[in-house]
Design a protein around this motif. Structure first.
Motif, PDB file in Angstrom:
ATOM      1  N   HIS A 164       0.851  -1.207   0.081  1.00 14.34           N
ATOM      2  CA  HIS A 164      -0.044  -0.106  -0.006  1.00 14.34           C
ATOM      3  C   HIS A 164       0.757   1.285  -0.010  1.00 14.34           C
ATOM      4  N   LEU A 165       1.964   1.306   0.876  1.00 11.22           N
ATOM      5  CA  LEU A 165       2.919   2.483   0.881  1.00 11.22           C
ATOM      6  C   LEU A 165       3.389   2.589  -0.568  1.00 11.22           C
ATOM      7  N   CYS A 166       3.978   1.509  -1.197  1.00 11.57           N
ATOM      8  CA  CYS A 166       4.481   1.596  -2.597  1.00 11.57           C
ATOM      9  C   CYS A 166       3.721   2.001  -3.326  1.00 11.57           C
ATOM     10  N   THR A 167       2.415   1.674  -3.325  1.00 11.24           N
ATOM     11  CA  THR A 167       1.237   2.398  -4.380  1.00 11.24           C
ATOM     12  C   THR A 167       1.124   3.785  -4.493  1.00 11.24           C
ATOM     13  N   ILE A 168       1.108   4.212  -2.912  1.00 11.22           N
ATOM     14  CA  ILE A 168       1.207   5.793  -2.708  1.00 11.22           C
ATOM     15  C   ILE A 168       2.249   6.398  -3.307  1.00 11.22           C
ATOM     16  N   LEU A 169       3.430   5.886  -2.910  1.00 11.90           N
ATOM     17  CA  LEU A 169       4.588   6.714  -3.320  1.00 11.90           C
ATOM     18  C   LEU A 169       4.613   6.713  -4.831  1.00 11.90           C
ATOM     19  N   VAL A 170       4.454   5.558  -5.351  1.00 10.81           N
ATOM     20  CA  VAL A 170       4.440   5.697  -6.959  1.00 10.81           C
ATOM     21  C   VAL A 170       3.540   6.724  -7.522  1.00 10.81           C
ATOM     22  N   GLU A 171       2.257   6.801  -6.992  1.00  6.96           N
ATOM     23  CA  GLU A 171       1.374   7.505  -7.304  1.00  6.96           C
ATOM     24  C   GLU A 171       1.787   9.083  -7.053  1.00  6.96           C
ATOM     25  N   ALA A 172       2.357   9.084  -5.914  1.00  3.31           N
ATOM     26  CA  ALA A 172       2.774  10.533  -5.722  1.00  3.31           C
ATOM     27  C   ALA A 172       4.047  10.823  -6.811  1.00  3.31           C
ATOM     28  N   ALA A 173       4.925  10.025  -7.228  1.00  8.18           N
ATOM     29  CA  ALA A 173       5.945  10.419  -8.080  1.00  8.18           C
ATOM     30  C   ALA A 173       5.460  10.427  -9.702  1.00  8.18           C
ATOM     31  N   TRP A 174       4.020   9.815  -9.946  1.00  6.30           N
ATOM     32  CA  TRP A 174       3.589  10.093 -11.193  1.00  6.30           C
ATOM     33  C   TRP A 174       2.774  11.425 -11.219  1.00  6.30           C
ATOM     34  N   ALA A 175       2.407  11.947  -9.885  1.00  4.50           N
ATOM     35  CA  ALA A 175       1.955  13.391  -9.840  1.00  4.50           C
ATOM     36  C   ALA A 175       2.834  14.383  -9.894  1.00  4.50           C
ATOM     37  N   THR A 176       3.982  13.953  -9.821  1.00  6.51           N
ATOM     38  CA  THR A 176       5.362  15.189  -9.708  1.00  6.51           C
ATOM     39  C   THR A 176       5.413  15.405 -11.243  1.00  6.51           C
TER      40      THR A 176
END
Length: 106
Positions: A8-20
């Motif tokens: 779940h943490l990995c998913t959130i961090l990757v989504e945040a990375a895509w948002a950047t």
């Protein structure tokens, strides 16, 4: 950021990375630079690399953060002391991350 970590943490961090990718920040520039360097179909690899960078920033903020004052320490009798806020400084090249903290000056 491995298969053995929190999914779940990995998913959130990757989504945040895509948002950047839509921002004009250092992380957004890093994602675009990695995507360009790795090739057309390597967007997910670049996103995981930027997610790892975000994780490192979060770790440094948690480890080096100032302790929060207790309610008794924030109650003032008379005039409150002047407060100044130092800006958030993130230096990706040197590897030092420091959070802006509130410093009380009298």
């Amino acid at each position: 950021m491995t298969r053995h970590g929190n999914a779940h943490l990995c998913t959130i961090l990757v989504e945040a990375a895509w948002a950047t990718d839509h921002t004009h920040s250092r992380l957004g520039a890093r994602l675009r630079r990695l995507k360009r360097r790795m090739g057309k179909k390597s967007g997910p690899k670049a996103a995981v690399a930027v997610a790892h960078t975000i994780l490192i920033i979060i770790w440094h903020l948690l480890v080096h953060a100032a302790p929060t004052p207790s309610p008794a320490e924030t109650t003032f009798i008379g005039a409150a002391p002047r407060c100044r806020r130092r800006p958030l400084k993130l230096s990706f090249m040197s590897g030092h991350y420091c959070a802006g903290r509130i410093a009380h000056t009298d």
